[in-house]
Scaffold this active site. Structure first.
Site, PDB file in Angstrom:
ATOM      1  N   GLU A  79       0.838  -1.201   0.000  1.00  0.00           N
ATOM      2  CA  GLU A  79       0.000   0.000   0.000  1.00  0.00           C
ATOM      3  C   GLU A  79       0.877   1.257   0.000  1.00  0.00           C
ATOM      4  O   GLU A  79       0.665   2.196  -0.780  1.00  0.00           O
ATOM      5  CB  GLU A  79      -0.903   0.040   1.246  1.00  0.00           C
ATOM      6  N   ARG A 137       3.413  -0.468  15.708  1.00  0.00           N
ATOM      7  CA  ARG A 137       2.320   0.157  16.463  1.00  0.00           C
ATOM      8  C   ARG A 137       2.803   0.882  17.722  1.00  0.00           C
ATOM      9  O   ARG A 137       2.006   1.471  18.445  1.00  0.00           O
ATOM     10  CB  ARG A 137       1.254  -0.891  16.804  1.00  0.00           C
ATOM     11  N   HIS A 159     -25.727   9.339  19.947  1.00  0.00           N
ATOM     12  CA  HIS A 159     -26.839   9.403  18.998  1.00  0.00           C
ATOM     13  C   HIS A 159     -26.719   8.315  17.943  1.00  0.00           C
ATOM     14  O   HIS A 159     -27.346   8.403  16.884  1.00  0.00           O
ATOM     15  CB  HIS A 159     -26.888  10.793  18.360  1.00  0.00           C
ATOM     16  N   LYS A 181      -1.919 -11.022   3.213  1.00  0.00           N
ATOM     17  CA  LYS A 181      -0.959 -10.334   2.313  1.00  0.00           C
ATOM     18  C   LYS A 181      -0.508 -11.297   1.218  1.00  0.00           C
ATOM     19  O   LYS A 181      -0.436 -10.925   0.046  1.00  0.00           O
ATOM     20  CB  LYS A 181       0.276  -9.885   3.100  1.00  0.00           C
TER      21      LYS A 181
END
Ligand code: F6P
Length: 538
Positions: free
Chosen positions: A204, A257, A373, A502
């Protein structure tokens, strides 16, 4: 292997006990089940954790050898055993700490040198000294995915009031819509592109990087000076053509991460400046010092982790909602999804044995008050209990809108209170009786208005979302994930579960292109390829 039996027995014995009653029984409960770290408050009193439960949870820490594991992490042991790597994101924020050694080598000189280079680079861009073909840099596009996107994107948005540098944009998805929408309207001659990829092979990111380079060249920009790269693979950044002076390296002991603290945070530093970035690092460092030294009972990451284990493993709640009442933390739930689910979404223990029971819960969420909501209906009256984690600042950054912040605070507190106290049938009837409903209609309506309550939540409160506090919050969650992983006996630092998809995507590419036939694919996949190929023809 964890012995959950004592905790399960306590859970069973406590069935029928309501959280709200615990407050009635113990007027000191709020203080007894809240922790402070300087000006930050972690309140877990609105859970079913009692003194006995807390004792049993804390016993897990010693049984799992948490102190030794924690020290092993901070001191550079190769605790990521499936990749043979140390786990040292804490070194990236060890600003004035001592040496940290990996295989005998102190990594701190390298960390400081890279940070100095980042500061110098960011300073030159921000002062307009490092320019694009058309003048000073006005926009920065960070291209990365997963940990190379979520950390800097989340933190950059969180710290918007501190932005005094170029505008920062983030592109992650291979979907061309992402980069097309981002680049649309930007000036290719005054845009800096940072390609962020630990491996510098992620499909990507590399695809988007090539698209950005073509866009820049077509738009009159100079890709040889307007590209920077962040990676552990200098040979690949060189092959891509990024000059080494604009490449910021890090080492394999920083997991994707966990990487926002180093060069992966370059876009954040460009946005808020090196001094505010330092404050962010100092926040992380303050949480590290607390985690490393505080007793288990007083330790925020430890107690947050233990409460998480209580809910997921003992009570059996399959998900956890993260609900920042802080619009600028809108990307925190996505960030925590990667942090928690990529770290602890595992099914085997370190030695390969299959884990008994659940590992990471599904983590999800959205900011309040918007979520109220949308999905709060299910939180209050749905059939699954979802432990909620609220985050709220005492004040915002908009003094003129303090009245709006008060509404935000009131809503946050109202939700955790409502989740806990609920509304029994009698109370629902009384509300309807006040409205003058006749007896038949009142009975018909009342059950729909019952809130079972007794739904647990944790609240993290802090004075204001500053760089320092954001650093503390992220490090708090990182260490919480670590605590949960150690007690579960799993490796929180690999991510083999992302590999199969992948590999299959690589083999499917030529089939989607029509170069290869679909022989060997299952019937559903083959039929979907056929459909998408024929429906995709213009
Ligand atoms: O696919 C998962 C993953 O490896 C993450 O762990 C990582 O943060 C992301 O991909 C991006 O990887 P890289 O920084 O190497 O491009």
């Amino acid at each position: 292997m964890v012995d959950w039996a004592p905790l399960k027995a306590l859970h069973a014995a406590g069935t029928g006990q309501r959280i709200a009653d615990l407050f009635a029984e113990d007027p000191g409960r709020a203080a007894a089940f809240s922790l402070r770290l300087d000006d930050m408050l972690l309140d877990f009193s609105k859970t079913a954790v009692t003194q006995e439960v807390r004792r049993a949870l804390i016993a897990l820490c010693d049984a799992a050898g948490l102190a030794a594991r924690r020290e092993a992490m901070f001191t550079g042991a190769a605790i990521n055993t499936t990749e043979g790597r140390a786990v040292l994101h804490t070194a990236l924020r060890n600003l004035d700490g001592g040496p940290v050694r990996v295989e005998g080598r102190d990594v701190m000189p390298g960390v400081r040198a890279t940070l100095d280079r980042m500061r110098d680079f960011a300073g030159r861009v921000r002062r307009g000294e490092l320019r694009g073909a058309g003048g000073a840099i006005t926009d920065v596009v960070n291209i990365g995915i997963g940990g190379s996107d979520l950390g800097p994107a989340m933190a950059t948005r969180a710290l918007a009031p501190y932005h005094d540098g170029p505008r920062c944009h983030f592109v992650s998805n291979v979907d061309g819509a992402d980069i097309a929408d981002t680049l649309c309207g930007l000036d290719a001659t005054r845009t800096l592109v940072i390609v962020v990829s630990k491996t510098f092979t992620t499909v990507e990111t590399m695809t988007n990087a090539r698209t950005a380079r073509a866009w820049m060249e077509a738009g009159g920009g100079d890709a040889s000076t307007q590209f920077a790269a962040v990676s552990t693979a200098p040979e690949r950044t060189a092959a891509f053509g990024v000059p080494s002076a604009q490449v910021f390296g890090f080492e394999d002991w920083v997991g994707g991460r966990y990487s926002v603290w180093g060069p992966v945070g370059l876009a954040l530093m460009l946005a808020i400046g090196p001094d505010a970035f330092d404050a962010f690092l100092r926040g992380g460092q303050a949480m590290d010092a607390h985690f490393r030294t505080a007793d288990w009972t007083d330790n925020l990451p430890v107690m947050l982790g233990l409460v998480g284990l209580w809910h997921a493993h003992v009570c059996g709640y399959p998900t956890r909602a993260v609900l920042p009442y802080d619009q600028r933390l809108a990307r925190l739930p996505a960030y925590l999804q990667q942090l928690e689910m990529e770290s602890n979404g595992k099914r085997v223990e370190i030695d390969g044995r299959v884990v008994e029971g659940r590992t990471a819960p599904v983590v999800w969420g959205e900011p309040g008050t918007d979520g109220q909501h949308a999905f709060f209906q299910l939180l209050h009256q749905g059939t699954d209990v979802v432990p909620c984690e609220f985050l709220i600042a005492a004040r915002g950054h908009e003094p003129d809108l303090a009245h709006q912040h008060r509404l935000l605070v009131a809503n946050c507190l109202a939700q955790s209170e409502a989740l806990m106290i609920g509304r029994p049938l009698d109370a629902a009837r009384a509300v309807l009786a006040d409205r003058g409903l006749d007896a038949e209609e009142l009975e018909r309506q009342a059950r729909h208005r019952v809130f079972p309550g007794n739904r647990p939540s944790v609240t993290l409160a802090y004075p204001q979302l500053t760089p320092f506090t954001l650093g503390r919050i992220i490090a708090l969650y990182e260490h919480r994930v670590f605590v949960e992983g150690v007690i579960l006996g799993i490796n929180s630092f690999d991510q083999w579960g992302v590999e199969l998809g992948k590999e299959l995507a690589t083999s499917l590419g030529p089939m989607v292109d029509g170069q290869d036939g679909t022989d060997g694919k299952d019937g559903s996949t083959a039929a979907l390829i056929d459909f998408l190929r024929s429906a995709g023809r213009p």
